[in-house]
Design a protein around this motif. Sequence first.
Motif, PDB file in Angstrom:
ATOM      1  N   ASP A 239       0.812  -1.217   0.000  1.00  0.00           N
ATOM      2  CA  ASP A 239       0.000   0.000   0.000  1.00  0.00           C
ATOM      3  C   ASP A 239       0.846   1.268   0.000  1.00  0.00           C
ATOM      4  O   ASP A 239       0.478   2.269  -0.614  1.00  0.00           O
ATOM      5  N   VAL A 240       1.967   1.217   0.703  1.00  0.00           N
ATOM      6  CA  VAL A 240       2.844   2.395   0.715  1.00  0.00           C
ATOM      7  C   VAL A 240       3.302   2.718  -0.708  1.00  0.00           C
ATOM      8  O   VAL A 240       3.211   3.859  -1.168  1.00  0.00           O
ATOM      9  N   PHE A 241       3.765   1.696  -1.432  1.00  0.00           N
ATOM     10  CA  PHE A 241       4.299   1.963  -2.771  1.00  0.00           C
ATOM     11  C   PHE A 241       3.205   2.392  -3.733  1.00  0.00           C
ATOM     12  O   PHE A 241       3.395   3.291  -4.554  1.00  0.00           O
ATOM     13  N   LEU A 242       2.040   1.756  -3.633  1.00  0.00           N
ATOM     14  CA  LEU A 242       0.941   2.122  -4.530  1.00  0.00           C
ATOM     15  C   LEU A 242       0.461   3.537  -4.241  1.00  0.00           C
ATOM     16  O   LEU A 242      -0.041   4.220  -5.132  1.00  0.00           O
ATOM     17  N   ASN A 243       0.630   3.998  -3.009  1.00  0.00           N
ATOM     18  CA  ASN A 243       0.097   5.301  -2.618  1.00  0.00           C
ATOM     19  C   ASN A 243       1.143   6.405  -2.540  1.00  0.00           C
ATOM     20  O   ASN A 243       0.812   7.549  -2.252  1.00  0.00           O
ATOM     21  N   ASN A 244       2.387   6.064  -2.733  1.00  0.00           N
ATOM     22  CA  ASN A 244       3.410   7.112  -2.843  1.00  0.00           C
ATOM     23  C   ASN A 244       4.200   6.881  -4.123  1.00  0.00           C
ATOM     24  O   ASN A 244       5.422   6.956  -4.163  1.00  0.00           O
ATOM     25  N   LYS A 245       3.461   6.581  -5.163  1.00  0.00           N
ATOM     26  CA  LYS A 245       4.014   6.193  -6.457  1.00  0.00           C
ATOM     27  C   LYS A 245       4.982   7.239  -7.027  1.00  0.00           C
ATOM     28  O   LYS A 245       6.120   6.916  -7.376  1.00  0.00           O
ATOM     29  N   GLU A 246       4.520   8.480  -7.063  1.00  0.00           N
ATOM     30  CA  GLU A 246       5.287   9.510  -7.764  1.00  0.00           C
ATOM     31  C   GLU A 246       6.660   9.728  -7.124  1.00  0.00           C
ATOM     32  O   GLU A 246       7.685   9.677  -7.798  1.00  0.00           O
ATOM     33  N   ALA A 247       6.657   9.946  -5.805  1.00  0.00           N
ATOM     34  CA  ALA A 247       7.929  10.205  -5.114  1.00  0.00           C
ATOM     35  C   ALA A 247       8.830   8.971  -5.167  1.00  0.00           C
ATOM     36  O   ALA A 247      10.029   9.079  -5.428  1.00  0.00           O
ATOM     37  N   THR A 248       8.249   7.790  -4.954  1.00  0.00           N
ATOM     38  CA  THR A 248       9.064   6.573  -4.966  1.00  0.00           C
ATOM     39  C   THR A 248       9.730   6.385  -6.329  1.00  0.00           C
ATOM     40  O   THR A 248      10.930   6.107  -6.412  1.00  0.00           O
ATOM     41  N   LEU A 249       8.952   6.540  -7.395  1.00  0.00           N
ATOM     42  CA  LEU A 249       9.527   6.333  -8.733  1.00  0.00           C
ATOM     43  C   LEU A 249      10.588   7.388  -9.049  1.00  0.00           C
ATOM     44  O   LEU A 249      11.599   7.091  -9.683  1.00  0.00           O
ATOM     45  N   GLU A 250      10.369   8.617  -8.592  1.00  0.00           N
ATOM     46  CA  GLU A 250      11.375   9.658  -8.837  1.00  0.00           C
ATOM     47  C   GLU A 250      12.693   9.296  -8.149  1.00  0.00           C
ATOM     48  O   GLU A 250      13.769   9.389  -8.743  1.00  0.00           O
TER      49      GLU A 250
ATOM     50  N   ARG B 264       7.978  -1.173 -12.341  1.00  0.00           N
ATOM     51  CA  ARG B 264       6.884  -1.291 -13.286  1.00  0.00           C
ATOM     52  C   ARG B 264       5.593  -1.689 -12.556  1.00  0.00           C
ATOM     53  O   ARG B 264       4.512  -1.179 -12.871  1.00  0.00           O
ATOM     54  N   ALA B 265       5.713  -2.577 -11.566  1.00  0.00           N
ATOM     55  CA  ALA B 265       4.531  -2.975 -10.794  1.00  0.00           C
ATOM     56  C   ALA B 265       3.962  -1.787 -10.028  1.00  0.00           C
ATOM     57  O   ALA B 265       2.738  -1.642  -9.901  1.00  0.00           O
ATOM     58  N   ILE B 266       4.834  -0.928  -9.528  1.00  0.00           N
ATOM     59  CA  ILE B 266       4.347   0.275  -8.838  1.00  0.00           C
ATOM     60  C   ILE B 266       3.649   1.191  -9.845  1.00  0.00           C
ATOM     61  O   ILE B 266       2.526   1.656  -9.625  1.00  0.00           O
ATOM     62  N   ARG B 267       4.294   1.409 -10.993  1.00  0.00           N
ATOM     63  CA  ARG B 267       3.744   2.332 -11.993  1.00  0.00           C
ATOM     64  C   ARG B 267       2.383   1.849 -12.497  1.00  0.00           C
ATOM     65  O   ARG B 267       1.468   2.643 -12.698  1.00  0.00           O
TER      66      ARG B 267
END
Lengths: 305, 305
Positions: A239-250, B264-267
């Motif tokens: 849930d953390v990764f799905l909900n902090n997608k933008e910052a995590t991916l950056e 990719r799974a997060i995105r």
Amino acid sequence: MAGGMIYERIALIGLGLIAGSIGLRVKRDGLAGEVVGHARSRETRSKALDRGLCDRVTETAAEAVKGADLVILCVPVGAMAPVAAEIGPHLAPGATISDVGSVKQSVIDAVAPHLPDGVHFIPGHPVAGTEHSGPDAGFPTLFDNRWCLLTPVGASEDATDRLTRLWQAMGSNVDHMAPDHHDLVLGVTSHAPHLIAYTMVGVADDLRRVTDSEVIKYSAAGFRDFTRIAASDPVMWRDVFLNNKEATLEILGRFTEELFALQRAIRTADGAMLEDYFTRTRAIRRGIIEAGQDTDAPDFGRGRT
Amino acid sequence: MAGGMIYERIALIGLGLIAGSIGLRVKRDGLAGEVVGHARSRETRSKALDRGLCDRVTETAAEAVKGADLVILCVPVGAMAPVAAEIGPHLAPGATISDVGSVKQSVIDAVAPHLPDGVHFIPGHPVAGTEHSGPDAGFPTLFDNRWCLLTPVGASEDATDRLTRLWQAMGSNVDHMAPDHHDLVLGVTSHAPHLIAYTMVGVADDLRRVTDSEVIKYSAAGFRDFTRIAASDPVMWRDVFLNNKEATLEILGRFTEELFALQRAIRTADGAMLEDYFTRTRAIRRGIIEAGQDTDAPDFGRGRT
């Protein structure tokens, strides 16, 4: 700072590591008149009562929040929206509602629409935890000398001060922060490191020329600390990764860039670049010790008796 | 297992964390008649004497090895070749020569050409350490319940048994392994995790929108463990990566691939993939605890008093 009742009745929704630590501390120090708890599973509710995390439990979240002047949502970030929809109509006028999610902007988006006028919404994030989860995992000193970040969005100054006093009475230092900045900072200090640790542990498992037993036997410094991080609760972290997608991916983008630069230095045998880099990161470690967030004791050897 | 003199005279070349821990343990348990030490820096030699890591120190490595029946090279991997060249002509006939480097094939390539006939070369790697370094860092129980990997290449069975007994008497479990396999296994369990931790700490420092003070204050679970790893000795680690290039780069290649799959799974918001992955890595952690390489105590909260 400790001592003295701060709320009449605190309702904890979700009874895992964080809720358990709140309940045990509140009851130890008499910070509330009553602690009411709710968890979906009957087994969790019964364990929570046995451990004394709360004075009583309820079968529904709606029932738990009735008459509470503080409600803290302690469920995974992805479960916040349905819980908020359920409890919204039952919140007492003037109540404070908070949470302990590791992500703040998406919790605000999920919860705020369900709240009636006249309640104070103060999202929160105690930056504390262990790799254990569930109703048996909490302990009353979890928050001592840790930070609790509050991101108030619709609350009176009085309500914010009162919640701040509670976290301070539970041992925390309290800071206020904008929700999006919180998500970036925690992306760096917590979310990205967790994903990286999970990845490395997965790679070790996949590499067929090295057996699992070898990985496990020779996992002293380095890998062992990664497995500790990678043992944290899978649903919470999903849930953390799905909900902090933008910052995590950056941050992961920056990480990959930097990792490629170090890989290149290894490939081209650029020893000076590697040594400079490692010397710089060592200085950051010193800063953390000076800031009191860790001790100088050599914990790599902590498996020894 | 402990007790009883195993060597007449042990020479330690280099007097850092590992040599110090060897010296303190050997002297505590009377495992050798005499421990002689050498380090290039006068200050290190003097500290080593003060702490009782060895009975006497010498100004040159050549002098230290004279008459020793065991010589252990405890210098960074990149310094092995010149040290071997210096001591080769001075080794006693029948002496055993070993080392404690984290990489084995390149140490063999660096040292073997300089050894006279009639000495026993048994490269070794105690998989133990802390993030501290230097003559003050060692302690006599560092090797307790840790693994020591030996990769014998030109030694009699008697000589290998004797060195095995020494490591066991110092508290270690001992395994034998081929040098190239050692380098792959340690690449997974130690070298790649260290590079990754260094990288993440470097990224945090570079990300200008998050201040150093924020990173330091909110570094509880996750980042804090990375900084601990990333605080290890820069020169030692530079040499490890330069000398285990092939295995490290292979593992980092796999790591990047896997990290991209998780990104990719997060995105794409593939929660099921993330939860499965994290559940699998949690099981690996359990294996490590069962193998006795770590305890189940929640050490993320170890900063608390």
